[in-house]
Design a protein around this motif. Sequence first.
Motif, PDB file in Angstrom:
ATOM      1  N   ALA A  10      -9.059  17.385 -40.133  1.00  6.91           N
ATOM      2  CA  ALA A  10     -10.327  17.007 -39.538  1.00  6.91           C
ATOM      3  C   ALA A  10     -11.488  17.538 -40.350  1.00  6.91           C
ATOM      4  CB  ALA A  10     -10.405  17.541 -38.105  1.00  6.91           C
ATOM      5  N   SER A  11     -12.557  16.796 -40.370  1.00  7.89           N
ATOM      6  CA  SER A  11     -13.774  17.243 -41.042  1.00  7.89           C
ATOM      7  C   SER A  11     -14.486  18.244 -40.148  1.00  7.89           C
ATOM      8  CB  SER A  11     -14.672  16.042 -41.315  1.00  7.89           C
ATOM      9  OG  SER A  11     -15.086  15.475 -40.090  1.00  7.89           O
TER      10      SER A  11
ATOM     11  N   GLU B 100     -13.584  14.879 -36.814  1.00 11.64           N
ATOM     12  CA  GLU B 100     -12.973  13.555 -36.930  1.00 11.64           C
ATOM     13  C   GLU B 100     -11.695  13.628 -37.756  1.00 11.64           C
ATOM     14  OE1 GLU B 100     -14.058   9.092 -38.662  1.00 11.64           O
ATOM     15  OE2 GLU B 100     -15.529  10.714 -38.697  1.00 11.64           O
TER      16      GLU B 100
ATOM     17  N   ARG C 244      -8.815  12.771 -40.270  1.00 11.46           N
ATOM     18  CA  ARG C 244      -8.809  12.032 -41.533  1.00 11.46           C
ATOM     19  C   ARG C 244      -7.529  12.390 -42.287  1.00 11.46           C
ATOM     20  NH1 ARG C 244     -10.136  15.811 -45.462  1.00 11.46           N
ATOM     21  NH2 ARG C 244     -11.191  17.689 -44.696  1.00 11.46           N
TER      22      ARG C 244
ATOM     23  N   PRO D 141      -5.646  10.216 -38.455  1.00 11.50           N
ATOM     24  CA  PRO D 141      -6.111   9.205 -37.506  1.00 11.50           C
ATOM     25  C   PRO D 141      -5.017   8.196 -37.187  1.00 11.50           C
ATOM     26  CG  PRO D 141      -6.972   8.774 -39.697  1.00 11.50           C
ATOM     27  CD  PRO D 141      -6.301  10.111 -39.764  1.00 11.50           C
TER      28      PRO D 141
END
Length: 353
Positions: free
Chosen positions: A13-14, A18, A20, A210
Motif C-alpha cells: 500500500a502507498s 491504497e 498496489r 488490489p
Amino acid sequence: MGAVQAAEPVPAASGGGEARWARAPRLYGRITAHELGLVINTADPYSVTIGEYYAKRRGIPAEQILRVQLPVRPSLTQEEFATLDQALRSHMPENVNGLALAWVQPYAVGCNSLTSALGLGLQPDLCSNTCAATRTNPYASYFGARPWLVIGVRPTMQLAARSVPAAMAMIERGIAADHRLATIVPEAAVAYLVTTPDTARNVRERLFPPAGPVPGAPGFEVVRVKSEALPAMRRTLVYETGLARVPAPLGGEWLPGALADHLTSFGGQLDRPAGEGQMNILDWIDAGATATYGTVSEPCNHLQKFPHPQILIQAYAQGVSALEAYWHSVAWPAQGVFVGEPLAAPFAPVPMP
C-alpha cells in the motif's frame, strides 16, 4: 500467537493506504526432476511407498535418491539432524538444487522446521526465543534455478499427507498442473486473499495487492474477500487467510497446483489430528490444495515468517514450481515447514517439441 509485529518486507500500500502491486523481479529457469533430490525413510512404510511412487511418476534419476533410516516422530535431535544433513551432502550430486522429503514425520528439529534446516541450515539459538528475528533467507533474493551451486541453498518440501492415497492424489494434482495455465488462451485462475476479524493473524492484509488481474498473467485474477468462512470459491489457484482455524468444510473448486495457507502459530505441526487445536496445514492438502506452509513453533506474527502474498502469486505466475514460489515468498523460514508436490508448475512454458 502473540501480537508482536515486524517491519513488513515489501509494502502493498502507498502512504494513502491504497493497495498496489510491488515490482516483481524476473525469475530465470525452474527446478525440474533433473535437479530435485528425493529422500526416503526406509523405517517408514508411508515414506517407502510415496517415495517410490514419486520417483516413478516424476522420473527422479536413481542417483538423486537417498534412502536413510530415521525415527518416525515429530522432531529430530540435533545429532540425528547432523547425520541426515551429512548423508545428503555426501550423496547428492552437485546438480541437485532442491529436495523432496517423502514422509510426514519428522517435520522439525527442535523449534526449527526440518525443511528449512535442510534447506538453509539449522538455527538452534532460535529456541531460546522463538518470537525473535531469524536468519534471512538468501533464496528470497536469488532469481535463478541453481541455488545450491550459487548460494548454497536447497529449497526443501515434504511430500506429506494424512494417508498414502491422499499423498498420491496430491502428487497427481502436481503433475496435472504442469503447463496448464501457460497456453495462449489460458484457463481462468483465482487468488483469494481473505481479510478476517482475527487481529493478530490478519496482519498480511497490508500486503494484499488490489483486486483484479495479476500483472503479466492473462486469466489470473485476485479476489479480495472479508470473511471467516470460505467463500463459494471457483477455480482457486491461491488461497491465503489468517485464522487459528478456518471453518470447515474446505471444499470448493481447487485447480491442480493450488497453493493454500493460513497464518497461525502451529499449523505446521503435522502430527496434530484433524479438528484438534489450531488447524493443521494438512487440512489444505485434504481439501484439494497441492502445496501449503505452516510454522512448527510459536513465531509470533512477524510478516517475514509467513508467505508474502504478492511474492507468492507473482513468482508462481512467472512459471516456477510450487517449491520455488513458496521459498521465494518467506523471508524468515526457519520455523516454517513447506509441504506439497514441489514440482507443480502451472505457468511453466510448454516445452518445445
